[in-house]
Design a protein around this motif. Sequence first.
Motif, PDB file in Angstrom:
ATOM      1  N   SER A  16       0.795  -1.179  -0.019  1.00  0.00           N
ATOM      2  CA  SER A  16      -0.053   0.035   0.093  1.00  0.00           C
ATOM      3  C   SER A  16       1.029   1.426  -0.019  1.00  0.00           C
ATOM      4  CB  SER A  16      -0.839  -0.297   1.168  1.00  0.00           C
ATOM      5  OG  SER A  16      -1.716  -1.061   1.211  1.00  0.00           O
ATOM      6  N   GLN A  17       2.131   1.258  -0.294  1.00  0.00           N
ATOM      7  CA  GLN A  17       2.972   2.366  -0.610  1.00  0.00           C
ATOM      8  C   GLN A  17       2.601   3.272  -1.690  1.00  0.00           C
ATOM      9  OE1 GLN A  17       4.006  -0.761  -1.421  1.00  0.00           O
ATOM     10  NE2 GLN A  17       5.503  -0.476  -2.962  1.00  0.00           N
ATOM     11  N   ASN A  18       2.937   4.809  -1.545  1.00  0.00           N
ATOM     12  CA  ASN A  18       2.679   5.466  -2.523  1.00  0.00           C
ATOM     13  C   ASN A  18       3.654   4.890  -3.651  1.00  0.00           C
ATOM     14  OD1 ASN A  18       0.978   7.431  -1.426  1.00  0.00           O
ATOM     15  ND2 ASN A  18       2.532   8.068   0.056  1.00  0.00           N
ATOM     16  N   LEU A  19       3.125   5.324  -4.807  1.00  0.00           N
ATOM     17  CA  LEU A  19       3.962   5.106  -6.078  1.00  0.00           C
ATOM     18  C   LEU A  19       4.094   6.397  -6.779  1.00  0.00           C
ATOM     19  CD1 LEU A  19       2.071   1.947  -7.175  1.00  0.00           C
ATOM     20  CD2 LEU A  19       4.433   2.135  -6.189  1.00  0.00           C
ATOM     21  N   GLY A  20       5.242   6.932  -6.897  1.00  0.00           N
ATOM     22  CA  GLY A  20       5.533   8.084  -7.770  1.00  0.00           C
ATOM     23  C   GLY A  20       5.316   9.263  -7.108  1.00  0.00           C
ATOM     24  N   SER A  21       6.088  10.269  -7.615  1.00  0.00           N
ATOM     25  CA  SER A  21       6.214  11.835  -7.170  1.00  0.00           C
ATOM     26  C   SER A  21       6.978  11.803  -5.735  1.00  0.00           C
ATOM     27  CB  SER A  21       4.643  12.279  -6.747  1.00  0.00           C
ATOM     28  OG  SER A  21       4.707  13.760  -6.738  1.00  0.00           O
ATOM     29  N   ARG A  22       6.942  12.796  -5.199  1.00  0.00           N
ATOM     30  CA  ARG A  22       7.732  13.016  -3.976  1.00  0.00           C
ATOM     31  C   ARG A  22       6.792  12.761  -2.596  1.00  0.00           C
ATOM     32  NH1 ARG A  22      12.082  16.348  -4.739  1.00  0.00           N
ATOM     33  NH2 ARG A  22      11.811  17.968  -6.497  1.00  0.00           N
ATOM     34  N   GLY A  23       7.677  11.941  -1.694  1.00  0.00           N
ATOM     35  CA  GLY A  23       6.771  11.399  -0.588  1.00  0.00           C
ATOM     36  C   GLY A  23       7.595  10.399   0.033  1.00  0.00           C
ATOM     37  N   LEU A  24       7.164   9.986   1.436  1.00  0.00           N
ATOM     38  CA  LEU A  24       7.576   8.741   2.138  1.00  0.00           C
ATOM     39  C   LEU A  24       6.861   7.350   1.559  1.00  0.00           C
ATOM     40  CD1 LEU A  24       7.536  10.380   5.708  1.00  0.00           C
ATOM     41  CD2 LEU A  24       9.294  10.428   3.912  1.00  0.00           C
ATOM     42  N   LEU A  25       6.957   6.311   2.190  1.00  0.00           N
ATOM     43  CA  LEU A  25       6.442   5.093   1.856  1.00  0.00           C
ATOM     44  C   LEU A  25       4.780   5.196   1.685  1.00  0.00           C
ATOM     45  CD1 LEU A  25       8.444   2.681   3.553  1.00  0.00           C
ATOM     46  CD2 LEU A  25       8.421   3.174   1.379  1.00  0.00           C
ATOM     47  N   HIS A  26       4.163   5.847   2.692  1.00  0.00           N
ATOM     48  CA  HIS A  26       2.880   5.827   2.713  1.00  0.00           C
ATOM     49  C   HIS A  26       2.091   7.026   2.654  1.00  0.00           C
ATOM     50  CE1 HIS A  26       2.287   1.390   3.749  1.00  0.00           C
ATOM     51  NE2 HIS A  26       3.351   1.835   4.317  1.00  0.00           N
ATOM     52  N   THR A  27       3.126   8.341   2.756  1.00  0.00           N
ATOM     53  CA  THR A  27       2.643   9.684   3.114  1.00  0.00           C
ATOM     54  C   THR A  27       3.127  10.581   1.982  1.00  0.00           C
ATOM     55  OG1 THR A  27       2.748   9.139   5.370  1.00  0.00           O
ATOM     56  CG2 THR A  27       2.414  11.475   4.648  1.00  0.00           C
ATOM     57  N   GLN A  28       2.401  11.245   1.248  1.00  0.00           N
ATOM     58  CA  GLN A  28       2.548  12.211   0.084  1.00  0.00           C
ATOM     59  C   GLN A  28       3.238  13.447   0.458  1.00  0.00           C
ATOM     60  OE1 GLN A  28       2.982  12.385  -3.142  1.00  0.00           O
ATOM     61  NE2 GLN A  28       2.165  10.260  -4.132  1.00  0.00           N
ATOM     62  N   SER A  29       4.216  14.000  -0.041  1.00  0.00           N
ATOM     63  CA  SER A  29       4.575  15.525   0.085  1.00  0.00           C
ATOM     64  C   SER A  29       3.730  16.417  -0.672  1.00  0.00           C
ATOM     65  CB  SER A  29       6.178  15.496  -0.196  1.00  0.00           C
ATOM     66  OG  SER A  29       6.604  16.612  -0.129  1.00  0.00           O
ATOM     67  N   LEU A  68      11.872  13.483 -14.837  1.00  0.00           N
ATOM     68  CA  LEU A  68      11.274  12.331 -15.166  1.00  0.00           C
ATOM     69  C   LEU A  68      11.791  10.966 -13.964  1.00  0.00           C
ATOM     70  CD1 LEU A  68       9.543   9.889 -16.804  1.00  0.00           C
ATOM     71  CD2 LEU A  68      11.780  10.052 -18.445  1.00  0.00           C
ATOM     72  N   GLU A  69      11.182  10.286 -13.395  1.00  0.00           N
ATOM     73  CA  GLU A  69      11.672   9.308 -12.487  1.00  0.00           C
ATOM     74  C   GLU A  69      10.872   7.900 -12.923  1.00  0.00           C
ATOM     75  OE1 GLU A  69      12.101   9.656  -8.160  1.00  0.00           O
ATOM     76  OE2 GLU A  69      10.285   8.532  -8.347  1.00  0.00           O
ATOM     77  N   VAL A  70      11.652   7.033 -12.993  1.00  0.00           N
ATOM     78  CA  VAL A  70      11.156   5.464 -13.250  1.00  0.00           C
ATOM     79  C   VAL A  70      11.646   4.516 -12.041  1.00  0.00           C
ATOM     80  CG1 VAL A  70      10.737   3.454 -14.942  1.00  0.00           C
ATOM     81  CG2 VAL A  70      10.991   5.878 -15.724  1.00  0.00           C
ATOM     82  N   HIS A  71      10.606   3.883 -11.392  1.00  0.00           N
ATOM     83  CA  HIS A  71      11.313   2.954 -10.336  1.00  0.00           C
ATOM     84  C   HIS A  71      10.281   1.884 -10.157  1.00  0.00           C
ATOM     85  CE1 HIS A  71       8.298   4.839  -7.641  1.00  0.00           C
ATOM     86  NE2 HIS A  71       8.354   3.799  -7.004  1.00  0.00           N
ATOM     87  N   THR A  72      10.898   0.719  -9.917  1.00  0.00           N
ATOM     88  CA  THR A  72       9.857  -0.549  -9.666  1.00  0.00           C
ATOM     89  C   THR A  72      10.242  -1.140  -8.175  1.00  0.00           C
ATOM     90  OG1 THR A  72      11.922  -1.955 -10.410  1.00  0.00           O
ATOM     91  CG2 THR A  72      10.211  -1.234 -12.001  1.00  0.00           C
ATOM     92  N   ASN A  73       9.508  -1.828  -7.608  1.00  0.00           N
ATOM     93  CA  ASN A  73       9.478  -2.353  -6.289  1.00  0.00           C
ATOM     94  C   ASN A  73       8.956  -3.922  -6.486  1.00  0.00           C
ATOM     95  OD1 ASN A  73       6.775  -2.287  -4.983  1.00  0.00           O
ATOM     96  ND2 ASN A  73       7.361  -0.042  -5.518  1.00  0.00           N
ATOM     97  N   ALA A  74       9.327  -4.661  -5.764  1.00  0.00           N
ATOM     98  CA  ALA A  74       8.780  -6.013  -5.499  1.00  0.00           C
ATOM     99  C   ALA A  74       8.284  -6.355  -4.057  1.00  0.00           C
ATOM    100  CB  ALA A  74       9.550  -7.281  -5.999  1.00  0.00           C
ATOM    101  N   ASN A  75       7.222  -6.759  -3.721  1.00  0.00           N
ATOM    102  CA  ASN A  75       6.741  -7.229  -2.291  1.00  0.00           C
ATOM    103  C   ASN A  75       6.597  -8.536  -2.017  1.00  0.00           C
ATOM    104  OD1 ASN A  75       6.698  -4.242  -1.942  1.00  0.00           O
ATOM    105  ND2 ASN A  75       4.623  -4.234  -2.849  1.00  0.00           N
ATOM    106  N   PHE A  76       6.866  -9.085  -0.805  1.00  0.00           N
ATOM    107  CA  PHE A  76       6.332 -10.525  -0.531  1.00  0.00           C
ATOM    108  C   PHE A  76       5.808 -10.330   0.904  1.00  0.00           C
ATOM    109  CE2 PHE A  76       7.518 -14.434   1.418  1.00  0.00           C
ATOM    110  CZ  PHE A  76       6.927 -15.278   0.778  1.00  0.00           C
ATOM    111  N   TYR A  77       4.697 -11.359   1.179  1.00  0.00           N
ATOM    112  CA  TYR A  77       4.281 -11.191   2.469  1.00  0.00           C
ATOM    113  C   TYR A  77       3.780 -12.698   2.673  1.00  0.00           C
ATOM    114  CZ  TYR A  77       1.120 -10.489   6.430  1.00  0.00           C
ATOM    115  OH  TYR A  77       0.778 -10.696   7.643  1.00  0.00           O
ATOM    116  N   THR A  78       4.010 -13.089   3.723  1.00  0.00           N
ATOM    117  CA  THR A  78       3.630 -14.627   4.228  1.00  0.00           C
ATOM    118  C   THR A  78       3.266 -14.617   5.719  1.00  0.00           C
ATOM    119  OG1 THR A  78       4.228 -16.819   4.096  1.00  0.00           O
ATOM    120  CG2 THR A  78       5.892 -15.566   4.748  1.00  0.00           C
TER     121      THR A  78
END
Length: 249
Positions: A18-31, A40-50
């Motif tokens: 549930s993290q923010n995707l794109g622009s400026r900010g923290l993991l869950h809180t937008q600046s 221009l910014e491009v980033h990826t991430n992968a999550n795993f939960y068990t």
Amino acid sequence: MRKISLFIVLIFCGNLFSQNLGSRGLLHTQSARTFEKGQLEVHTNANFYTKVSEYIGQDAQIGDSYSGVNYWLVASNLAITYGIIDNLDFTIAPRIYQDTHANNEYNLPGDIFLTLKAGSFGFLQRHMYGGILMNIRLATGEEHNYPFVEYASGAVEYGFKTAFSYFMDPYLPDRSLNMHLNLGWWNHNEAGQELTNSGYKAKTNSSELQYALGLSYPTAMFDFNLEANGISYLTEPDEVVKSLSLIHI
């Protein structure tokens, strides 16, 4: 129904749900600040939960019908943000892949998230900034209502969010103590949407109040971050929806 999460993160990373995707900010809180024009910014991430849980069979009164089950979730995301002008940026974030423990149940690709963010409106001698975000979730994935993630109705969902930011140093905002507050509204827009394989259709559009508070203290090597975020339903979804999000297997 209310959901709250509180955590401390020592360094910026992208491995939480549930993290923010794109622009400026923290993991869950937008600046409240946006990208500059042409950035221009491009980033990826992968999550795993068990999580190992107890599964109760049909004969719950018999001890042998209790067994352990391993629930898990894998998700990967791509986010592309572009600064249109100094006070406006746009993010497109497709969920590239999402899979759970269930057999043959995955999204490839998953849903697409669109965000238009107007911000970097400074005041109080640029110690404070304000901004507003418009968010849309396009239900391009085949499966929804996964466990361990935010409720997704399978319809086109949308919402608005305000962002306020304070920076101790207006000249080096990213290298000084900064705090961020988000308040938003989200509509799951599921009325008439088929929610189960049995053909059950939602009777109402559920909506929620979203809130987040984030603090970042940068040092020479690490950024120490503290965030609290959650939702409170203004209109709760159907009971079958909440059951699906909890026990869908």
